[in-house]
Design a protein around this motif. Sequence first.
Motif, short mmCIF file in Angstrom:
data_model
loop_
_atom_site.label_atom_id
_atom_site.label_comp_id
_atom_site.label_asym_id
_atom_site.label_seq_id
_atom_site.Cartn_x
_atom_site.Cartn_y
_atom_site.Cartn_z
N GLU A 116 0.82 -1.21 0.00
CA GLU A 116 0.00 0.00 0.00
C GLU A 116 0.85 1.26 0.00
O GLU A 116 0.40 2.33 -0.37
CB GLU A 116 -0.93 -0.01 1.22
N LYS A 117 2.09 1.14 0.44
CA LYS A 117 2.95 2.32 0.53
C LYS A 117 3.65 2.60 -0.80
O LYS A 117 4.31 3.61 -0.94
CB LYS A 117 4.03 2.09 1.59
N ARG A 118 3.52 1.70 -1.75
CA ARG A 118 4.31 1.82 -2.97
C ARG A 118 3.45 2.14 -4.18
O ARG A 118 2.29 1.73 -4.26
CB ARG A 118 5.09 0.52 -3.20
N LEU A 119 4.07 2.82 -5.13
CA LEU A 119 3.34 3.17 -6.34
C LEU A 119 3.22 1.96 -7.26
O LEU A 119 4.12 1.13 -7.33
CB LEU A 119 4.07 4.29 -7.08
N THR A 120 2.10 1.89 -7.91
CA THR A 120 1.85 0.79 -8.84
C THR A 120 1.99 1.30 -10.27
O THR A 120 1.53 2.39 -10.58
CB THR A 120 0.43 0.23 -8.65
N PHE A 121 2.63 0.51 -11.11
CA PHE A 121 2.84 0.89 -12.50
C PHE A 121 2.34 -0.21 -13.41
O PHE A 121 2.37 -1.39 -13.04
CB PHE A 121 4.33 1.10 -12.79
N HIS A 122 1.91 0.21 -14.59
CA HIS A 122 1.60 -0.75 -15.65
C HIS A 122 2.94 -1.23 -16.23
O HIS A 122 3.77 -0.41 -16.61
CB HIS A 122 0.75 -0.05 -16.71
N LEU A 123 3.16 -2.51 -16.26
CA LEU A 123 4.42 -3.05 -16.77
C LEU A 123 4.31 -3.30 -18.28
O LEU A 123 3.47 -4.07 -18.74
CB LEU A 123 4.78 -4.37 -16.07
N ILE A 124 5.18 -2.63 -19.03
CA ILE A 124 5.26 -2.84 -20.47
C ILE A 124 6.53 -3.63 -20.75
O ILE A 124 7.56 -3.37 -20.13
CB ILE A 124 5.32 -1.50 -21.23
N THR A 125 6.47 -4.56 -21.67
CA THR A 125 7.69 -5.28 -22.04
C THR A 125 7.74 -5.46 -23.55
O THR A 125 6.77 -5.19 -24.26
CB THR A 125 7.80 -6.62 -21.32
N GLY A 126 8.87 -5.89 -24.05
CA GLY A 126 9.07 -6.09 -25.48
C GLY A 126 10.56 -6.08 -25.77
O GLY A 126 11.36 -5.69 -24.93
N VAL A 127 10.90 -6.51 -26.98
CA VAL A 127 12.32 -6.65 -27.30
C VAL A 127 12.91 -5.33 -27.77
O VAL A 127 12.21 -4.44 -28.23
CB VAL A 127 12.56 -7.73 -28.37
N GLN A 128 14.22 -5.22 -27.66
CA GLN A 128 14.96 -4.09 -28.20
C GLN A 128 15.73 -4.56 -29.44
O GLN A 128 15.74 -5.75 -29.76
CB GLN A 128 15.93 -3.56 -27.15
N THR A 129 16.40 -3.62 -30.12
CA THR A 129 17.06 -4.00 -31.37
C THR A 129 18.16 -5.02 -31.15
O THR A 129 18.39 -5.90 -31.96
CB THR A 129 17.68 -2.77 -32.06
N VAL A 130 18.86 -4.91 -30.05
CA VAL A 130 20.03 -5.76 -29.83
C VAL A 130 19.65 -7.08 -29.18
O VAL A 130 20.24 -8.12 -29.46
CB VAL A 130 21.06 -5.01 -28.97
N VAL A 131 18.67 -7.04 -28.29
CA VAL A 131 18.34 -8.22 -27.49
C VAL A 131 16.99 -8.77 -27.93
O VAL A 131 15.97 -8.10 -27.78
CB VAL A 131 18.29 -7.86 -26.00
N GLY A 132 16.98 -9.98 -28.46
CA GLY A 132 15.73 -10.61 -28.86
C GLY A 132 15.09 -11.36 -27.71
O GLY A 132 15.54 -11.28 -26.57
N GLU A 133 14.03 -12.11 -28.02
CA GLU A 133 13.32 -12.85 -26.98
C GLU A 133 14.23 -13.84 -26.26
O GLU A 133 14.09 -14.09 -25.07
CB GLU A 133 12.15 -13.62 -27.59
N VAL A 134 15.17 -14.42 -26.99
CA VAL A 134 16.03 -15.43 -26.38
C VAL A 134 17.27 -14.82 -25.75
O VAL A 134 18.12 -15.51 -25.24
CB VAL A 134 16.47 -16.51 -27.39
N GLY A 135 17.37 -13.51 -25.78
CA GLY A 135 18.49 -12.85 -25.12
C GLY A 135 19.64 -12.58 -26.06
O GLY A 135 19.68 -13.07 -27.19
N ALA A 136 20.56 -11.75 -25.59
CA ALA A 136 21.74 -11.42 -26.39
C ALA A 136 22.75 -12.55 -26.21
O ALA A 136 23.66 -12.48 -25.41
CB ALA A 136 22.33 -10.10 -25.91
N ASN A 137 22.53 -13.60 -27.00
CA ASN A 137 23.31 -14.82 -26.75
C ASN A 137 24.55 -14.92 -27.63
O ASN A 137 24.90 -15.99 -28.11
CB ASN A 137 22.41 -16.05 -26.94
N THR A 138 25.20 -13.80 -27.88
CA THR A 138 26.54 -13.81 -28.44
C THR A 138 27.35 -12.81 -27.61
O THR A 138 26.79 -11.84 -27.10
CB THR A 138 26.58 -13.36 -29.92
N PRO A 139 28.65 -13.04 -27.47
CA PRO A 139 29.44 -12.15 -26.60
C PRO A 139 29.39 -10.69 -27.05
O PRO A 139 29.35 -9.79 -26.21
CB PRO A 139 30.85 -12.73 -26.74
N GLU A 140 29.37 -10.46 -28.38
CA GLU A 140 29.36 -9.07 -28.86
C GLU A 140 28.07 -8.37 -28.44
O GLU A 140 28.10 -7.22 -27.97
CB GLU A 140 29.49 -9.04 -30.39
#
Lengths: 247, 181
Positions: A116-140
Amino acid sequence: MKRVDAWKTKSGKIECSSSACADAGLSAMPIWVAPHASSNIARLVDYDMNLGQQNLERIIKKSAVGAPAKETSSEPDAKRAEELYDDTAAALAPVVAYDGDDAKDTSHPELENESEKRLTFHLITGVQTVVGEVGANTPELMDIAQKYALDSVWINSDIASVLNIKTGDEVCIASNNNSGKVQAFVTDRIVPTAVYLPAGFGHTSDAQTTSKGVGLNAYKFSPPLVKLGYGTLCTQEACVWLWKEGA
Amino acid sequence: MMAKYGMLIDTTKCIGCFTCRTACQRQNNLLPSQDFIRFEHREVGKLPEVNIENVPLQCMHCEDAPCAQVCPTGAAHMGADGIVSVDEGRCIGCLYCMAACPYQVRVRNPKTGSVDKCRFCTVSATTSGTKMCTCVEACPTGARIFGDLDNPDSELVREIERTKATPIAGSLTKSKVYYVR
């Protein structure tokens, strides 16, 4: 695991999301499927990554020596896959049914007194250009993700000043399903009522050699709900608490 | 007459996708942590009228290169074509050049200890016709133009004049990389 008949609804008919939502006492949230469906599907993705890695290793072995590599028994893998797919079968059904009991969220035990003491936010998610759904799975790509803190949670600058949060500060995020800590990125590119947690982080598969264990998995904050009719996970329908410890 | 190579980077076209950086790493066989291109981001405006400016920074191949001036072994030097290069075999890893570079775009190879930076490798497309996997070739929005600054008919010079592009830090050094902002 409790089973729900995928075609059965409260009224015995296929319902549209509005009436199902109304029955559930929810105003805008499409309804359900299997409890913990989202976390099961997250496990499934990791499982597929592991399986893919094993297949890749077999292919490499075959091509390298020019002869079939010794096949290891796939029985445990197959059994585990069957269990996982079985768990999510209802979630992936063509028409999603509503189960009132399972749609009720249970409060996060650690947050009952504090929420009750904390603010509630709508959580938005989605991929960015570098990191896909499976993650940035190369060292670069992972170097980019970490150097530029792409796993940070975005928060509006006006709200951040109220909460005494600056870019780079560690903040806590929690929903009824998950909680964790991550760096904050203060920006004017998001509305004050929402926070954005990038997808593609918080993976647990060993096959994700560089992205395993980096950041938080946004989907684990989502409710165990699937949109009625077409079965998409309600990844954008989560609400979270966000705060900075000691602020 | 030897050409004077330079580059134009249009930040209004840059979407911050890091493709130039990864292409550069592949072409030059760099380590994952070695980035010849560093990105700076700047938000402009307030919600809802807000935008972001992506500014890829790299070696400016300055005519008066501070790095070459402080290098005690001559490893950092300028060729006849105006390209500032690093002779890795002569680099002793003293890091003077990293301290001297006003743009902070030199990077240390953690394995060898030597310092390196943008090589303008895309010049091969101009000199020999061999296009490689460079920042210029890989950019999906065409934000980069490479060419001869001494050739008034080149696309580079025409675009610099049309867009009124300037070096990123004015006259701080005699930079050969121009920015549209």
